[in-house]
Write an enzyme that holds these catalytic residues in place. Sequence first.
Site, PDB file in Angstrom:
ATOM      1  N   ASN A 225      69.636  29.782  38.943  1.00 35.59           N
ATOM      2  CA  ASN A 225      70.876  30.312  39.463  1.00 35.59           C
ATOM      3  C   ASN A 225      71.036  31.725  38.915  1.00 35.59           C
ATOM      4  OD1 ASN A 225      71.674  28.389  41.419  1.00 35.59           O
ATOM      5  ND2 ASN A 225      72.232  27.336  39.733  1.00 35.59           N
TER       6      ASN A 225
ATOM      7  N   ARG B 187      37.985  46.875  38.457  1.00 32.34           N
ATOM      8  CA  ARG B 187      38.744  47.107  39.788  1.00 32.34           C
ATOM      9  C   ARG B 187      38.149  46.316  41.110  1.00 32.34           C
ATOM     10  NH1 ARG B 187      39.552  53.406  40.646  1.00 32.34           N
ATOM     11  NH2 ARG B 187      40.886  52.582  42.374  1.00 32.34           N
TER      12      ARG B 187
ATOM     13  N   HIS C 169      29.340  52.921  27.783  1.00 29.36           N
ATOM     14  CA  HIS C 169      30.444  54.026  27.427  1.00 29.36           C
ATOM     15  C   HIS C 169      30.803  54.870  28.128  1.00 29.36           C
ATOM     16  CE1 HIS C 169      27.908  52.985  23.452  1.00 29.36           C
ATOM     17  NE2 HIS C 169      27.051  53.510  24.336  1.00 29.36           N
TER      18      HIS C 169
ATOM     19  N   ALA D 233      19.610  63.690  30.954  1.00 29.41           N
ATOM     20  CA  ALA D 233      20.857  63.993  30.569  1.00 29.41           C
ATOM     21  C   ALA D 233      21.594  65.204  30.878  1.00 29.41           C
ATOM     22  CB  ALA D 233      20.905  63.780  29.005  1.00 29.41           C
TER      23      ALA D 233
END
Length: 456
Positions: free
Chosen positions: A228, A333, A363, A423
Amino acid sequence: MDKRFAVVLAAGQGTRMKSKLYKVLHPVCGKPMVEHVVDEALKLSLSKLVTIVGHGAEEVKKQLGDKSEYRVQAKQLGTAHAVKQAQPFLADEKGVTIVICGDTPLLTAETMEQMLKEHTQREAKRTILTAVAEDPTGYGRIIRSENGAVQKIVEHKDASEEERLVTEINTGTYCFDNEALFRAIDQVSNDNAQGEYYLPDVIEILKNEGETVAAYQTGNFQETLGVNDRVALSQAEQFMKERINKRHMQNGVTLIDPMNTYISPDAVIGSDTVIYPGTVIKGEVQIGEDTIIGPHTEIMNSAIGSRTVIKQSVVNHSKVGNDVNIGPFAHIRPDSVIGNEVKIGNFVEIKKTQFGDRSKASHLSYVGDAEVGTDVNLGCGSITVNYDGKNKYLTKIEDGAFIGCNSNLVAPVTVGEGAYVAAGSTVTEDVPGKALAIARARQVNKDDYVKNIHKK
């Protein structure tokens, strides 16, 4: 076996909660109170379940969906008046009806089943679920005769000094012969201080008709807790958490610190899985065997495989395979599917992506709206550039591709099977299989540049 029906009382506003959220929708261990009640009641092989709604009717209906039928109590005029709203659904049915309050989330199907058995064995027209309270203040008292038969229920405010010494209390859960219930409920009066129609008054009506009224006393007072206010909500949360965690530990799951582990009532966890403190498992979650979760990990509505390790990370509405290593500080996600033997490392975010077996993003990477094949390596700082300010686009990285550090893949784009991206590249065109893509300015070294600057 007689047909079984249930009426769940969920029309009250719950003013003592002091909340914009209607009382029965307040969650206990991540699930609204009323849904706990309905889910347990549905384990009783019911022919029909009716939820009486009032305040927040549409929100309650939206939460419960097709688990229940509904009747609206437009004005809250007492518990008997609430049950009477189910008359159009149940009055012509033969069988037994169990009446449950929507703010008793700890009540179990096992206890209700025992009450139903007592009702049948006693051939009663009404059976009350009772409990013994250490402090019965505020509860209605069960008054019995010398031979143990239930005589009446006396509300605390109406009880005599002698009656207030009774510790057996009315929990607000009842079982009725269906025909007797709706015959007697029409005779209930509102001639009382509150001007309301009370369901306990049905007892005296049935006793005056010479009918048997029984009681089943549960040995677990905690189950009967009615919520309650926020204090009782906190108590219910604690009791439910202890119950859930105990069940998993008895089934072979190790909880390093049960007091600081929060598991949804709908979670399924395999044996020999270890869960560390600070872990929060919400909604419908499945976790395999020999998996390690936590510390400080949140998993929501997801499936996690066996022999997987997830540390200090978040997994939301996704699927993770076997032998996967996630974290620390990774974010999976919604709508992502992570394959087997995958590594998702520090500060990696995966969104709406198929991530193939044995692939790695170890990473500082963002992989969104992508299809990543098997045996792919995403170097540190790899980014799928999926959004142009208006639309999202797909990035495809095929089996065996190698993405060098600090690379941007501007979608829509495909990196072919076995291809290499050098890279520091910003790739805007498809890369053929087995090719090397170099998309960066050629390095130029200017001799004595710094020395000349310092001469100025």
